[in-house]
Design a protein around this motif. Structure first.
Motif, PDB file in Angstrom:
ATOM      1  N   ASP A 327       0.825  -1.129   0.073  1.00  0.00           N
ATOM      2  CA  ASP A 327       0.160   0.234   0.034  1.00  0.00           C
ATOM      3  C   ASP A 327       0.991   1.439  -0.130  1.00  0.00           C
ATOM      4  OD1 ASP A 327      -2.602  -1.332   0.018  1.00  0.00           O
ATOM      5  OD2 ASP A 327      -2.466  -1.363   2.180  1.00  0.00           O
ATOM      6  N   ILE A 328       1.793   1.225   0.645  1.00  0.00           N
ATOM      7  CA  ILE A 328       2.722   2.335   0.791  1.00  0.00           C
ATOM      8  C   ILE A 328       3.532   2.748  -0.497  1.00  0.00           C
ATOM      9  CG2 ILE A 328       5.342   3.278   1.877  1.00  0.00           C
ATOM     10  CD1 ILE A 328       4.363   1.831   4.361  1.00  0.00           C
ATOM     11  N   VAL A 329       3.778   1.406  -1.380  1.00  0.00           N
ATOM     12  CA  VAL A 329       4.557   1.721  -2.613  1.00  0.00           C
ATOM     13  C   VAL A 329       3.297   2.301  -3.376  1.00  0.00           C
ATOM     14  CG1 VAL A 329       5.234   0.585  -4.792  1.00  0.00           C
ATOM     15  CG2 VAL A 329       5.880  -0.240  -2.291  1.00  0.00           C
ATOM     16  N   CYS A 330       2.305   1.901  -3.466  1.00  0.00           N
ATOM     17  CA  CYS A 330       0.918   2.466  -3.996  1.00  0.00           C
ATOM     18  C   CYS A 330       0.956   4.005  -3.772  1.00  0.00           C
ATOM     19  CB  CYS A 330      -0.057   1.679  -3.818  1.00  0.00           C
ATOM     20  SG  CYS A 330      -0.256   0.052  -4.606  1.00  0.00           S
ATOM     21  N   SER A 331       1.052   4.301  -2.662  1.00  0.00           N
ATOM     22  CA  SER A 331       0.706   5.543  -2.188  1.00  0.00           C
ATOM     23  C   SER A 331       1.776   6.736  -2.779  1.00  0.00           C
ATOM     24  CB  SER A 331       0.721   5.641  -0.639  1.00  0.00           C
ATOM     25  OG  SER A 331       1.011   7.008   0.021  1.00  0.00           O
ATOM     26  N   GLU A 332       3.141   6.226  -2.605  1.00  0.00           N
ATOM     27  CA  GLU A 332       4.184   6.978  -3.325  1.00  0.00           C
ATOM     28  C   GLU A 332       4.191   6.936  -4.941  1.00  0.00           C
ATOM     29  OE1 GLU A 332       6.935   8.609  -1.853  1.00  0.00           O
ATOM     30  OE2 GLU A 332       5.741   7.902   0.178  1.00  0.00           O
ATOM     31  N   ALA A 333       3.414   5.888  -5.304  1.00  0.00           N
ATOM     32  CA  ALA A 333       3.425   5.714  -6.922  1.00  0.00           C
ATOM     33  C   ALA A 333       2.377   7.017  -7.224  1.00  0.00           C
ATOM     34  CB  ALA A 333       3.060   4.602  -7.524  1.00  0.00           C
ATOM     35  N   HIS A 334       1.140   6.958  -6.387  1.00  0.00           N
ATOM     36  CA  HIS A 334       0.148   7.905  -6.455  1.00  0.00           C
ATOM     37  C   HIS A 334       0.573   9.422  -6.379  1.00  0.00           C
ATOM     38  CE1 HIS A 334      -3.421  10.160  -5.058  1.00  0.00           C
ATOM     39  NE2 HIS A 334      -4.329   9.225  -5.874  1.00  0.00           N
ATOM     40  N   PHE A 345      -7.027  15.132 -12.112  1.00  0.00           N
ATOM     41  CA  PHE A 345      -8.145  14.041 -11.914  1.00  0.00           C
ATOM     42  C   PHE A 345      -7.839  13.246 -10.933  1.00  0.00           C
ATOM     43  CE2 PHE A 345      -5.067  13.020 -14.941  1.00  0.00           C
ATOM     44  CZ  PHE A 345      -4.726  11.576 -14.896  1.00  0.00           C
ATOM     45  N   GLU A 346      -8.858  12.335 -10.486  1.00  0.00           N
ATOM     46  CA  GLU A 346      -8.750  11.240  -9.495  1.00  0.00           C
ATOM     47  C   GLU A 346      -7.905  10.107 -10.061  1.00  0.00           C
ATOM     48  OE1 GLU A 346     -11.485   8.307  -6.846  1.00  0.00           O
ATOM     49  OE2 GLU A 346     -12.659   9.856  -8.201  1.00  0.00           O
ATOM     50  N   ILE A 347      -6.774   9.621  -9.396  1.00  0.00           N
ATOM     51  CA  ILE A 347      -6.133   8.496  -9.524  1.00  0.00           C
ATOM     52  C   ILE A 347      -6.137   7.526  -8.347  1.00  0.00           C
ATOM     53  CG2 ILE A 347      -3.789   7.763 -10.148  1.00  0.00           C
ATOM     54  CD1 ILE A 347      -3.069  10.380 -11.011  1.00  0.00           C
ATOM     55  N   GLU A 348      -6.373   6.155  -8.652  1.00  0.00           N
ATOM     56  CA  GLU A 348      -6.455   5.105  -7.855  1.00  0.00           C
ATOM     57  C   GLU A 348      -5.265   3.973  -8.428  1.00  0.00           C
ATOM     58  OE1 GLU A 348      -9.467   1.516  -5.839  1.00  0.00           O
ATOM     59  OE2 GLU A 348     -10.082   3.580  -6.947  1.00  0.00           O
ATOM     60  N   VAL A 349      -4.340   3.769  -7.477  1.00  0.00           N
ATOM     61  CA  VAL A 349      -3.121   2.759  -7.836  1.00  0.00           C
ATOM     62  C   VAL A 349      -3.452   1.545  -7.223  1.00  0.00           C
ATOM     63  CG1 VAL A 349      -0.615   2.448  -7.674  1.00  0.00           C
ATOM     64  CG2 VAL A 349      -1.573   4.873  -7.925  1.00  0.00           C
ATOM     65  N   ILE A 350      -3.326   0.432  -8.034  1.00  0.00           N
ATOM     66  CA  ILE A 350      -3.447  -0.981  -7.600  1.00  0.00           C
ATOM     67  C   ILE A 350      -2.452  -1.934  -8.104  1.00  0.00           C
ATOM     68  CG2 ILE A 350      -5.177  -2.944  -8.166  1.00  0.00           C
ATOM     69  CD1 ILE A 350      -7.504  -1.035  -9.014  1.00  0.00           C
ATOM     70  N   MET A 351      -1.933  -2.360  -7.096  1.00  0.00           N
ATOM     71  CA  MET A 351      -0.739  -3.552  -7.261  1.00  0.00           C
ATOM     72  C   MET A 351      -1.412  -4.921  -7.306  1.00  0.00           C
ATOM     73  SD  MET A 351       2.897  -4.097  -5.308  1.00  0.00           S
ATOM     74  CE  MET A 351       3.402  -2.254  -5.083  1.00  0.00           C
ATOM     75  N   LYS A 357      -4.035 -11.282  -7.612  1.00  0.00           N
ATOM     76  CA  LYS A 357      -4.501 -10.709  -6.464  1.00  0.00           C
ATOM     77  C   LYS A 357      -4.155  -9.637  -6.008  1.00  0.00           C
ATOM     78  CE  LYS A 357      -4.802 -11.781  -1.449  1.00  0.00           C
ATOM     79  NZ  LYS A 357      -4.042 -12.657  -0.497  1.00  0.00           N
ATOM     80  N   VAL A 358      -5.054  -8.646  -5.771  1.00  0.00           N
ATOM     81  CA  VAL A 358      -4.684  -7.250  -5.447  1.00  0.00           C
ATOM     82  C   VAL A 358      -3.855  -7.474  -4.078  1.00  0.00           C
ATOM     83  CG1 VAL A 358      -5.576  -4.987  -4.900  1.00  0.00           C
ATOM     84  CG2 VAL A 358      -6.730  -6.122  -6.674  1.00  0.00           C
ATOM     85  N   ILE A 359      -2.870  -6.626  -4.125  1.00  0.00           N
ATOM     86  CA  ILE A 359      -2.095  -6.554  -2.570  1.00  0.00           C
ATOM     87  C   ILE A 359      -1.741  -5.331  -2.001  1.00  0.00           C
ATOM     88  CG2 ILE A 359      -0.786  -8.925  -2.938  1.00  0.00           C
ATOM     89  CD1 ILE A 359       1.446  -7.551  -4.262  1.00  0.00           C
ATOM     90  N   GLY A 360      -2.144  -4.434  -2.983  1.00  0.00           N
ATOM     91  CA  GLY A 360      -1.893  -2.918  -2.447  1.00  0.00           C
ATOM     92  C   GLY A 360      -2.446  -2.069  -3.287  1.00  0.00           C
ATOM     93  N   VAL A 361      -3.372  -0.921  -2.425  1.00  0.00           N
ATOM     94  CA  VAL A 361      -4.133   0.039  -3.132  1.00  0.00           C
ATOM     95  C   VAL A 361      -3.881   1.254  -2.598  1.00  0.00           C
ATOM     96  CG1 VAL A 361      -6.631   0.511  -3.863  1.00  0.00           C
ATOM     97  CG2 VAL A 361      -5.837  -1.695  -3.279  1.00  0.00           C
ATOM     98  N   PHE A 362      -3.921   2.402  -3.497  1.00  0.00           N
ATOM     99  CA  PHE A 362      -3.909   3.945  -2.916  1.00  0.00           C
ATOM    100  C   PHE A 362      -4.996   4.547  -3.531  1.00  0.00           C
ATOM    101  CE2 PHE A 362      -3.245   7.983  -1.585  1.00  0.00           C
ATOM    102  CZ  PHE A 362      -2.916   7.827  -0.431  1.00  0.00           C
ATOM    103  N   PRO A 363      -5.942   5.399  -3.203  1.00  0.00           N
ATOM    104  CA  PRO A 363      -6.215   5.509  -1.780  1.00  0.00           C
ATOM    105  C   PRO A 363      -6.758   3.852  -1.213  1.00  0.00           C
ATOM    106  CG  PRO A 363      -7.222   7.411  -2.991  1.00  0.00           C
ATOM    107  CD  PRO A 363      -6.627   6.206  -3.939  1.00  0.00           C
ATOM    108  N   LYS A 364      -6.510   4.014   0.024  1.00  0.00           N
ATOM    109  CA  LYS A 364      -7.104   2.690   0.610  1.00  0.00           C
ATOM    110  C   LYS A 364      -8.276   2.353   0.494  1.00  0.00           C
ATOM    111  CE  LYS A 364      -5.716  -0.918   3.091  1.00  0.00           C
ATOM    112  NZ  LYS A 364      -4.897  -1.933   2.351  1.00  0.00           N
TER     113      LYS A 364
END
Length: 371
Positions: A327-334, A345-351, A357-364
């Motif tokens: 989630d932290i990696v996704c947050s930094e990418a975001h 615009f709104e961005i949602e990052v998914i790892m 399987k989804v293992i990381g998301v930001f915003p949470k």
């Protein structure tokens, strides 16, 4: 307004080293079965389409054969363009078994983090699967009484590997046999940028203002399972994350899902706008610093600093059951993607992990937990 220059004409696709080896293997096994030289074969690709490949040379006897293919990188060739890929087939006394190994010029894995066992040939899972499936198409009867051994060699592979990242990654002695789709799509900046821009323009022309930006075919396949949007909303941005979100901002996109695996997302988190492997390297110090935010033991931080690849970091985090890291990696990418797009615009990052399987998301968010 001045029109941006677009590439003239359609660029020619090529085929991967994995497809080259598959074609050689299929030709060689057909030569044994039919006891004649094979000049062309139709290779079935991972998504079940077919491509016809020319066989440069084919030799055979009753129990062994060789198929040689010249690898064609299309209009945007990499260092393996024009390389001779030699696939040797020999019958064994192990009915039903298909063994695949690398010979001269195919690298051996010496470090973790590549998704391959240490000591094995650097032949990725998709090419192995392609080779087996294509052999089975023509050799089911033969396999009732025999096994088949496949040996892939690249005469100039040792020299070519020095022009790749293989030595740094711990793949020693040759190139890798690669490919996830079997096809090489030209990735020159001008042509790929034009394709991205056009895809986003189509999305807007269709009346939609949400896109799903993925780093490749596999991440797009996984994203389609969790995001219900029309086909025209899915855009493969490859390595051009910075450029893509800038185009989204100019075209009045309202939301972008950015989906990928740890390697590309880690580079985005570092602030790399063009994430091609030769253009940037994952900074292990950076990833180790992110781990500190999870309050991990110093031993884990040190292991990440010494990691070979982003995938190796993925393995370390999973082995230690560290919660929240992805989630932290996704947050930094975001954060970085927001800078490039001026937060328009709104961005949602998914790892994803390597099984989708989804293992990381930001915003949470908890909406992907079922995956």
């Amino acid at each position: 307004m001045v029109e941006e220059e677009k590439p003239k004409g359609k660029m020619r696709t090529g085929f991967t080293t994995g497809t080259s080896a598959t074609a050689g293997a299929k030709a060689a096994i057909l030569a044994i079965i039919e006891q004649k030289k094979i000049d062309f074969v139709d290779v079935t690709l991972p998504k079940k389409s077919q491509i016809r490949i020319k066989i440069e040379n084919c030799k055979f006897s009753k129990n062994s054969s060789t198929g040689i293919v010249i690898k064609d990188g299309g209009d945007d060739p990499d260092v393996t363009h024009g390389a001779e890929i030699i696939t040797e087939i020999s019958l064994t006394e192990k009915p039903g078994e298909i063994e695949i190994d690398g010979g001269e010029g195919v690298g051996r894995v010496t470090k973790p983090g590549l998704g391959l066992e240490i000591g094995t040939a650097a032949i990725n899972p998709t090419p192995k699967k392609m080779i087996k499936e294509n052999i089975l198409e023509v050799a089911k009867d033969l396999l009732v009484k025999n096994g088949i051994r496949v040996l892939i060699s690249v005469p100039k592979g040792r020299e070519l590997a020095l022009m790749t990242d293989n030595p740094r990654l711990g793949i020693i002695g040759g190139i890798s046999i690669l490919g996830t789709s079997g096809i090489v799509v030209p990735y020159s900046t001008a042509s790929f940028a034009a394709a991205i821009r056009q895809s986003i323009e189509v999305t807007r022309a269709m009346g939609d203002d949400t896109v799903v930006l993925t780093t490749g075919g596999r991440s797009e396949d996984f994203a389609r399972k969790i995001i219900n949007l029309p086909d025209h909303c899915f855009v493969q941005m490859g390595d051009f994350s910075g450029y893509t979100v800038q185009v989204c901002a100019k075209k009045d996109i309202k939301k972008a899902y950015v989906a990928g695996f740890i390697g590309k997302l880690a580079k985005m988190a570092m602030g790399v706008k063009q994430t091609h492997v030769k253009g940037s390297k994952v900074d292990m110090e950076f990833l180790a610093d992110l781990a500190k935010k999870c309050k991990v033991p110093q031993e884990v931080v040190d292991n990440i600093k010494k990691a070979n690849t982003a995938r190796h970091v993925f393995d370390i985090i999973n082995e230690k059951n560290i919660s929240g890291y992805f989630d932290i990696v996704c947050s930094e990418a975001h954060k970085q993607l927001g800078k490039y797009s001026d937060n328009k615009f709104e961005i949602e990052v998914i790892m994803f992990d390597f099984d989708g399987k989804v293992i990381g998301v930001f915003p949470k968010s908890n909406k992907y937990l079922k995956t």
